[in-house]
Structures are given as C-alpha cells and as structure tokens.
Design a protein around this motif. Sequence first.
Motif: not given
Length: 892
Positions: A385, A387-390, A476, A479, A560, A563-565
């Motif tokens: 991904g 975006t690996d972390s939110l 981040r 990313r 992606e 994975y973000n979900r």
Amino acid sequence: MLGAGVAVLAWALLAGAVLPPPPVRPQPLPHGDCEVLKKEAEFNTTYSDWVHANLLNIYAFNHSVRRNRTEGVRVSVNVLSDQKDQPVLFVVRQKEAVVSFQVPLILRGLYQRKYSYQEVSRTLCQPQTKAEVETQHFYVDVSTLSLNTSYQLRVTRVENFVLRTNERFSFNATAAQPQYFKYEFPEEVDSVIVKVTSAMAFPCSVISIQDILCPVYDLDNNVAFIGMYQTMTKKAAITVQKKDFPSHSFYVVVVVKTEDEACGGALPYYPLSKNASPDEPVDQHNRQKTLEVMVSPAITSEAYVRSVLFCLCIFLSFYILTLLIACWESCRRQHKRKGLLAAMDSPSLDTGHSRSIPDSFLNHGPYDSYGYGSFGNGSSSSTEGITDSLGSAEVSYSYMGQEQFKRRTPSAPTRPLSIPMGERSLENVASRPRLDSLSSVEEDDYDTLADIDYDKNVIRTKQYLCVADLARKDKRVLRKKYQIYFWNIATIAVFYALPVIQLVITYQTVVNVTGNQDICYYNFLCAHPLGNLSAFNNILSNLGYVLLGLLFLLIILQREINYNRALLRNDTHALECGIPKHFGLFYAMGTALMMEGLLSACYHVCPNYTNFQFGECPPGPPHPQQDQARFSHRCPLPDTSFMYMIAGLCMLKLYQKRHPDINASAYSAYACLALVIFFSVVGVVFGKGNTAFWIVFSVIHIVATLLLSTQLYYMGRWKLDSGILRRILHVLYTDCVRQCSGPMYVDRMVLLVMGNIINWSLAAYGLIVRPNDFASYLLAIGICNLLLYFAFYIIMKLRSGERIKLIPLLCIISTSVVWGFALFFFFQGLSTWQKTPAESREHNRDCILLDFFDDHDIWHFLSSIAMFGSFLVLLTLDDDLDCVQRDKIYVF
C-alpha cells in the motif's frame, strides 16, 4: 588472254553495281559548314556509323501505339572510339519527352570519383494515347565535337514491359543500362507489394517506384529525385497503394549504383597511373546484376479490421480473466465466512454456550484484496500500500515520563524471534505494540542505555534480522518516500514522450515527402501502411504493453483501496502481519510498462540508429563481433530506456519487500538509472571498437559493483570517507590474519560473491570482446543481476520454511514459458540498424500471423504478457506471509 581480262572486268563492274559499298569515313567539311544526314530506321537493326563535328545523324523511327497495350522501346548505343574528352551526344526526341545522354557516360561516386561507361541503354518513356491505335514518331540525333567517332545504334522493343500480378520476371541491369517496367493496378486490388530479389549481393542497386510521367529518372545521379526508393543487395520490397497514383499505374525502376558503399560494400580501388590526372574517369567494365521482380497484392482492409479485433480480444481477455478470478475469490471467502459463523453459533460441547469470534475474523479476511489468497487457508492477499497507516488506525502507546526524547515502551512484552517457522501464526496480535513511531526513527537522538535497543546501528547489524527490525520508520514517511517513485516516473514519461513523438512524426513526414525508405529500418516484407504510418502492424502490436500495464495499475489500485479499508477497521492482520505494504514502486512499474508500449510504438514509427533508445530490447546472448548485427535492433532495442527502468524497479521492489526502511530513495534510484541511460547512449555512439571507452566503463562497472556489495552487506551502516582504507585493512587484519573467522552474514555473503563473480565476468567479456550492441550488453547486466537476486530470494524463502502459494507458482511457471517463446521470436532478427538499410533488408521475412504480424510483432505480444506475469509474481510472491507476524519473518 585478252578475252579473259575483259570477262573479269565485266564481272567486277557487275558486282559493284549489285553489292552496297563499304562504309566510308566521312570527311570533315570546312569550318562553319554542317551536314545533316537523316535516315529512316527500323527496329531490331544495328546501325554502325561515323559522326564528326560537322555532321549530324538523325534516325527516324515510327511505331504503332495502342490504347490498351503498352510496349516499351529501348535505345542501346556503343561508342567504339576512345575519345573521353569529346563524347558523343545522343538526343531522343519523342512525343511529350526529350531524353539526352552522352557517351562515354560519366557518373560520379563518393569523393567526386568519376566512372566512365562506353555502352549505354535507356528505355524510352511511353506517352499515353487516347486513340485506339496511333502511329508515333521519334528521332535519335547523334552529334559530337570530335573529328571522327564511330558508334553503333540499336532500337528494340522491350518484351514483358508490363508486369503481371504474381508473375516473376528476370532481367539484367548495369549502372549505364538501367531498367524499368510498368505495372497497372487491377480493378479489385487497392495495394500491392513490389518484391525484387537477387542471388548476388553486389553490385549495389536502387529500386524506385515512380508515377507514369516523363522523363523517368533512371540513373544513379537522379533516381532519388522523385517517387519512393530504397537501396538493395539481395532483397527489396516496397508497398504501393493505388490511391497514391492517379493513373492507377506506376513504373518499377531498377538502377545499379556505381559504388557499393551505400549497401555496406567496400569502396573500389581507384587506380591512378603516373601520367594520369586525378580527375580522369575510371572504366568499371562489366558491372552487371541479375534481378527478379514480382508484384503481388497486399492485404485488404478486412485484414486490418481482423487484426485490430484480434489484438483487442487477446488483451481484453486478461481483464475478463482477472474479473472472474476476483469474483471466484470473493464467493469463496463469503462461503468460508458463512461456514465459520455457523460453527461459532453452534453450542460448545464443553460449556453449552455458543462460541465467540473476534471481529477481525468476521471482516473480509485481513483486508479485501483483488483476489489472491484468503484468511481461510492461512493467508490473505499480499498487498503493498501507498498508505500504510492512517490516523484512525494508530494503536495507542504508553510513554515513560516527559523527557525531551520520548521513547515508546510496549504495553506488553514482544515475542522472542526464536519461534519456529511452523508456529509463526497470529497469536496475541492485538496486545503486541507497534514498532513504528509518529516521527522518523532516522531523526531520533539517544542518550540513555535503554535506547540501545532501538539504535539502528545495533539493530541492522544483528546476525539474524526479521522484517520488524527493518520496518521501524513512520509509515507516513515511507508512504511519501515511495509515492515519489510513481510521480517521478510519470514526470519522466511526459518529458520523455513529447520530444519522442515529435521526432518520429518528423521522421515519418520526411520519409513520406522524400520517398527515401532507407531512413527507417522496417521489415519491408511485412510492413502494412495505414494513413501516414508506414508499418502500422509494428505499432498495433505494442497495444499489449499499454492495456496490461493499465490492468496492473487497476489491480494495485484495488488492493490499495482494500488495504486502506482494513487499516480504517484497525484490522490487526493489516497492521501487524505480512510484508509491509507499500504501493509506490508497483505504481511506477505499471506506469513504466505502459510507457514501454508507447515508446516502443514511437520507435517503430521509424526505427533507426538515432532513436534506438526509444525501442524495446532484451539482452542478446554473447556472440562474436562480426555476427552481432544478425539480431534485431533492438537495439537499444531495442525504448530501451524504460527497459532499464523496469529492470531497476523490479530489483528495488524485490529488495524493498524485506528492507522497507533502507531501500533507495526515488531520487538516487532514478539518478543511477539516468547514468545507465547516459552510458548506453555514449556506448552506442562511441563505444564501437573504442578501447579507451571499454576500459573506463569496465572500471566503473567493477567499482560500482563493489560499492553496492558493501552497501548491501552492511545494510547501509558504513561510510565512504577518508578512513575507509584504514577500516578495510583493520577488518582484513582482524578477520583474516589475527583470526580466521567466517563472514557474519553468510547468506548475504553468498549472494554478493555470486553477484560479483557474474558482474566481473561480464565486465571482462565486454573489455575483451567489445560487442557492437552495447545497449543490449548493458541491459544484459541488469537482467542477469535481477535474475540472480530473484533466484536467491526464492531459495532463501523456501530455506526459511516459507512456501509459495498456487497463484504465484502458476505465474512463475507460465511467465517463464512465455519468456522463452518471446525471446525465440525476438532473436529471429528481421532488421538491424547496425548494418546499412540494404543489408538490413536481407533479414526481412514475410508475415506469419494473420498475414499481418511478423516475428517481431509476436515478440511484442508475448513480452508484454511476460512482463505482466513477472509483475504479478512480485505482487503475489509473499502471499503466504499475510497472517505471519513481522517479527517472525526473516530478512535475507
């Protein structure tokens, strides 16, 4: 006796009255007086006459011309006197045209060399007639400034002057005796291909297609003035379309050149005697070539439509197959989830109460993916991904104190690294701390003893590393770091493609305007024009790169999103298990594959020496210098630039899987690739036979290999400064002299030793052999290193107790097979810009698929599929680790 003498005298007088007198050399008239001698002449009769400065000989011919039948007329002359400074002028006056030439005929070659010809033959242009039958007159005037010159004149009709469809015709031609024939399009034929062949490569010749106009340009010094033309040794082919000729007919002109240099031959020896002038012409004697011409219909418009639909069906079927696999995987996951829910709802035999199940098990596996793998079989899809972390997916940490440099401490102890591979499952994942921070570890300072556990110098130099040790940076930050790969290659693609498109459009325009078909190196036996494009089939076959590259980008996008979900759901599988997910390099690879197709199509608009770096070209096998040009292109390949980028990105992605924190940045990676492309261009232009260049390149190659080996062995924890030699000597003394100890990192050492052996061998091969195709040689270095690292990765993966799932295994097998067939078709060698255009055409072959695609088009089809499969291998290779904690995944 007297009677006998009278009888003899009577017989002599009678013979003189019956037999014609022998030719008498005409006596020059006084200066200023000119005599005109006009003769009625006939075809197929040889006239031996004299001419001088005060005499003009005129031969009058007449012949019948029919509207529906064309007959060629050929004038042949031979000047018997050797007076080069006072040639004989022959002027043929006919309806709508005047043809004049001098004998000896002087034609010029390179460096203003002069070649003299005493025997000259010219075919007369045939004017059209509207009447059913018309008698046309033409005159041959012979004049000179010499005192007396003898010559021979003969006018004949040309047999088989009109070529017939699909019928071969053989003839001879010389530099002073060119030939041309007429062809008329049948009603049902819109385009034809004119094929000219010869058993002998030299003398060099020129094939020209000209409109039915007078005069016809059929000499070496004017054949390029009009129409389409190409040089020839053994093969020539020109596709002609009816729409380009208003009269629906054209001339096929064959001219033998005075020199062979244009066809790759050697310049002839230019003899000069002691008393001769450097400007004196040279007689080439019998420079004759036997040729065979055949005109056959080209493909119809239905073949174009059928070929386009074939390409679309082939590559759109991959979209359909992908969709079917995704639907099948989705149904399979739903079925397993329902079975698991039913099992959980049933009463327990021990307690009598229904079982409970964690929420993460009820979600769509660790994260919904494009469709490879599931949690039910112990693995979910492997996704990388951007975006690996939110923010919402962060796990809370406990902090000790309010010191200036805060350090996270886990809320529960981490698991030891010595757990056997068979027991590496998802246990107590929710209670494990995350090892990433809110700021980059690179920027932290350490001033306590506890910080030694987090010091990257200590962690990265451990003998046995796990992925968790090299996945400590803020996701981040990573990313953004890997997003730059995609944006940089997109920017490179725009700035690379625009001038390329402009260049090839200019080349195609020049070809169409000048008619010089030696500018572009096509496979002329299978070059199908469309509009202004000369070889539409070579452009169409690159569609697979674009469509499959787009499909790969869609697969990555779907992964992606899923994975973000999973991150938004705080799915512990996505947060803590499997290879760290980074998509930037995958996006860059898909974009590079699409650009490979675009630039390869641009290259095939007009493939030649100057735009080679836009064409595709895999590495060729080592071969002797004299055989180098047998292989196509191209190449560099021939959009070799993006082939370099694809090879480099694949190696970076493979290394990134288990080294996410220490992988190269986009700036340094593209800078290195730019340096490779620079050496590629310099090597192609200046490297042929240049010993100094090969020495410099080999030294740079070996030094770069050593520096990269050191970087990989010490995981980047070394410095290149003034003390490097002292540290090297210290290591050699302590490890080799003081005590004989083996390498600390055995696996890495094995890989690097093998890599150095291969690269040093390639450097030695280049320095010794110095291959002509430097671009392919340079790409071979990259491909060899990529294959070596991939094989090492597979071996170490299996050696570590991991497994390869069915999908990636099928991809590896099928991709290897497709690559084998693709390389077979590539090395058929249909053209090569390493030779002259005429020599390149000796390798031309007929179409082999749908009468539209040649071997190189099939290479395009198969290589695009193989590249797509190779990308899927990298995408799905570690699917088996999606439910394995990262501190149990080994680094190699």
